[in-house]
Design an enzyme around this catalytic site. Structure first.
Site, short mmCIF file in Angstrom:
data_model
loop_
_atom_site.label_atom_id
_atom_site.label_comp_id
_atom_site.label_asym_id
_atom_site.label_seq_id
_atom_site.Cartn_x
_atom_site.Cartn_y
_atom_site.Cartn_z
N GLY A 188 -36.68 -36.04 -17.61
CA GLY A 188 -37.29 -35.11 -16.99
C GLY A 188 -38.46 -35.60 -16.35
O GLY A 188 -39.05 -36.54 -16.75
N GLY A 236 -40.69 -42.96 -24.53
CA GLY A 236 -41.22 -41.40 -25.04
C GLY A 236 -40.18 -40.73 -26.11
O GLY A 236 -39.66 -41.56 -26.82
N LYS A 238 -37.28 -25.87 -16.57
CA LYS A 238 -36.90 -25.98 -17.85
C LYS A 238 -36.43 -24.71 -18.64
O LYS A 238 -35.79 -24.65 -19.35
CB LYS A 238 -38.14 -26.48 -18.80
CG LYS A 238 -38.68 -27.82 -18.58
CD LYS A 238 -37.62 -28.81 -18.87
CE LYS A 238 -38.22 -30.33 -18.91
NZ LYS A 238 -37.22 -31.31 -19.53
N ASP A 264 -30.30 -43.34 -11.88
CA ASP A 264 -31.15 -42.42 -11.42
C ASP A 264 -30.32 -41.10 -11.38
O ASP A 264 -29.21 -40.71 -10.71
CB ASP A 264 -31.70 -42.51 -10.01
CG ASP A 264 -32.64 -41.32 -9.63
OD1 ASP A 264 -32.49 -40.53 -10.09
OD2 ASP A 264 -33.43 -41.93 -8.61
N TYR A 303 -41.95 -27.20 -12.95
CA TYR A 303 -41.66 -27.45 -14.20
C TYR A 303 -40.95 -26.44 -15.16
O TYR A 303 -39.94 -26.49 -15.76
CB TYR A 303 -42.75 -28.40 -15.01
CG TYR A 303 -42.32 -29.06 -16.14
CD1 TYR A 303 -41.75 -30.31 -16.26
CD2 TYR A 303 -42.93 -28.38 -17.33
CE1 TYR A 303 -41.23 -30.88 -17.45
CE2 TYR A 303 -42.70 -28.93 -18.53
CZ TYR A 303 -41.88 -30.30 -18.76
OH TYR A 303 -41.80 -30.88 -20.07
P1 NAD Z 1 -41.65 -39.77 -20.27
O1 NAD Z 1 -42.19 -39.60 -18.91
O2 NAD Z 1 -41.98 -40.75 -21.15
O3 NAD Z 1 -39.92 -40.12 -20.19
C1 NAD Z 1 -39.21 -39.46 -19.07
C2 NAD Z 1 -38.12 -40.30 -18.95
O4 NAD Z 1 -36.94 -39.64 -18.15
C3 NAD Z 1 -37.94 -41.72 -18.66
O5 NAD Z 1 -37.10 -42.44 -19.27
C4 NAD Z 1 -37.72 -41.54 -17.08
O6 NAD Z 1 -37.02 -42.98 -16.70
C5 NAD Z 1 -36.50 -40.46 -16.98
N1 NAD Z 1 -36.34 -39.99 -15.84
C6 NAD Z 1 -37.26 -39.36 -14.99
N2 NAD Z 1 -36.67 -39.10 -14.00
C7 NAD Z 1 -35.27 -39.63 -14.17
C8 NAD Z 1 -34.52 -39.83 -12.91
N3 NAD Z 1 -34.32 -39.04 -11.76
N4 NAD Z 1 -33.34 -40.26 -13.26
C9 NAD Z 1 -33.23 -40.95 -14.52
N5 NAD Z 1 -33.98 -41.00 -15.27
C10 NAD Z 1 -35.22 -40.34 -15.20
O7 NAD Z 1 -41.53 -38.39 -21.06
P2 NAD Z 1 -41.29 -37.82 -22.22
O8 NAD Z 1 -42.39 -36.92 -22.79
O9 NAD Z 1 -40.62 -38.57 -23.24
O10 NAD Z 1 -40.07 -36.36 -21.91
C11 NAD Z 1 -38.81 -36.49 -22.21
C12 NAD Z 1 -38.33 -35.20 -22.22
O11 NAD Z 1 -38.88 -34.14 -22.85
C13 NAD Z 1 -38.61 -34.65 -20.59
O12 NAD Z 1 -37.43 -33.81 -20.07
C14 NAD Z 1 -39.53 -33.73 -20.64
O13 NAD Z 1 -39.84 -32.65 -19.91
C15 NAD Z 1 -39.52 -33.22 -22.14
N6 NAD Z 1 -40.85 -32.72 -22.69
C16 NAD Z 1 -41.74 -33.50 -23.00
C17 NAD Z 1 -42.77 -33.01 -23.64
C18 NAD Z 1 -44.02 -33.85 -24.05
O14 NAD Z 1 -45.28 -33.21 -24.31
N7 NAD Z 1 -44.17 -35.01 -23.82
C19 NAD Z 1 -42.74 -31.56 -24.11
C20 NAD Z 1 -41.96 -30.69 -23.57
C21 NAD Z 1 -40.55 -31.42 -23.12
#
Ligand code: NAD
Length: 237
Positions: free
Chosen positions: A82, A13, A149, A53, A145
């Site tokens: 996250g 991601g 955030k 983790d 969430y």
């Molecule tokens: P994703 O679910 O594809 O990736 C999340 C990443 O966080 C993964 O690599 C996962 O392994 C890691 N993770 C989760 N819990 C963990 C833990 N306890 N220890 C270590 N690693 C952990 O999500 P994404 O969409 O790539 O999101 C990345 C960030 O961007 C997040 O913080 C998310 O909240 C934020 N975000 C995403 C969006 C969206 O629309 N996708 C929008 C706003 C913010």
């Protein structure tokens, strides 16, 4: 100059796009991942992948030791890892609330605090936290969430004040809806409803979030701290 960069949750991601951008710019990049295998493309780019983790301080400490051993102290930290556990308030268990806070907020605290050990010694550092437009606007069914955030903004701004004189900057990127695994769970109908609210009328690609993070870590952003940069297609304005 090649810097030691750490991206949490860099295996997929948004985190993957951020790690790729730094690696392609010639930095020494490490990622943490929670489970599975790190992607081949990052290994091919020479990215160090460490299983960690962020809800476990001991694992955070071990991960930093490994990164420091191979790349030296972390100079740029991107706290990206996250999770979501969406549900309505009356159905939300204390565990649903606490686990999201423990990952998104306290997990970020754990990695930021550990990174600052080296940054204070080096008398410089860049920290970028990945928040969300949802933290600024709120969203029904996402109170856990959104709270976690939103809290990142207060956390970053406090540290920007506390550590500015030490030449460490703390900034926040607040993405809108991005095409990743996190948003794949949405139905076509939910996606269409979201897109209808976004002035730019589409989702973001992870690379568009990575571009803002790269800028905040660059020399051009040396005088920016405590900022919240929305990368949300205008959704949050
Ligand atoms: P994703 O679910 O594809 O990736 C999340 C990443 O966080 C993964 O690599 C996962 O392994 C890691 N993770 C989760 N819990 C963990 C833990 N306890 N220890 C270590 N690693 C952990 O999500 P994404 O969409 O790539 O999101 C990345 C960030 O961007 C997040 O913080 C998310 O909240 C934020 N975000 C995403 C969006 C969206 O629309 N996708 C929008 C706003 C913010």
């Amino acid at each position: 100059m090649s810097r030691s960069v750490l991206v949490t949750g860099g295996n997929r991601g948004i985190g993957l796009a951020i790690a790729r951008a730094f690696a392609e710019a010639g930095d020494k990049v490490a990622i943490t991942y929670r489970s599975g295998e790190p992607p081949q493309e990052l290994t091919a780019l020479g990215v160090l992948a460490v299983r960690c983790d962020i809800t476990d301080s001991e694992q955070v400490e071990q991960a930093y030791k490994e990164v420091e051993d191979k790349h030296g102290a972390v100079e740029v930290l991107v706290a990206n890892a996250g999770i979501t556990k969406d549900t309505l308030l009356m159905r939300m268990s204390e565990e649903d609330f606490a686990s999201v806070v423990d990952t998104n907020l306290t997990g970020t605290f754990r990695v930021v605090k550990r990174a600052n050990r080296g940054m204070l010694r080096a008398k410089k550092g860049r920290v970028v936290l990945i928040s969300s437009v949802v933290g600024l606007l709120g969203a029904g069914g996402q109170s856990n969430y959104a709270a976690s955030k939103a809290a990142l903004v207060g956390f970053a701004r406090s540290l920007a004040r506390e550590l500015g004189s030490r030449n460490i900057t703390f900034n926040v990127v607040a993405p809108g809806f991005v095409d990743t695994d996190m948003t794949k769970v949405l139905t076509d109908e939910q996606r269409a409803a979201i897109v209808a609210q976004v002035p730019l009328a589409r989702y973001a690609q992870p690379e568009e979030i990575a571009a803002a993070v790269s800028f905040l870590a660059s020399d051009d952003a040396a005088y920016i701290t405590g900022a919240v940069i929305p990368v949300d297609g205008g959704l949050g304005m």
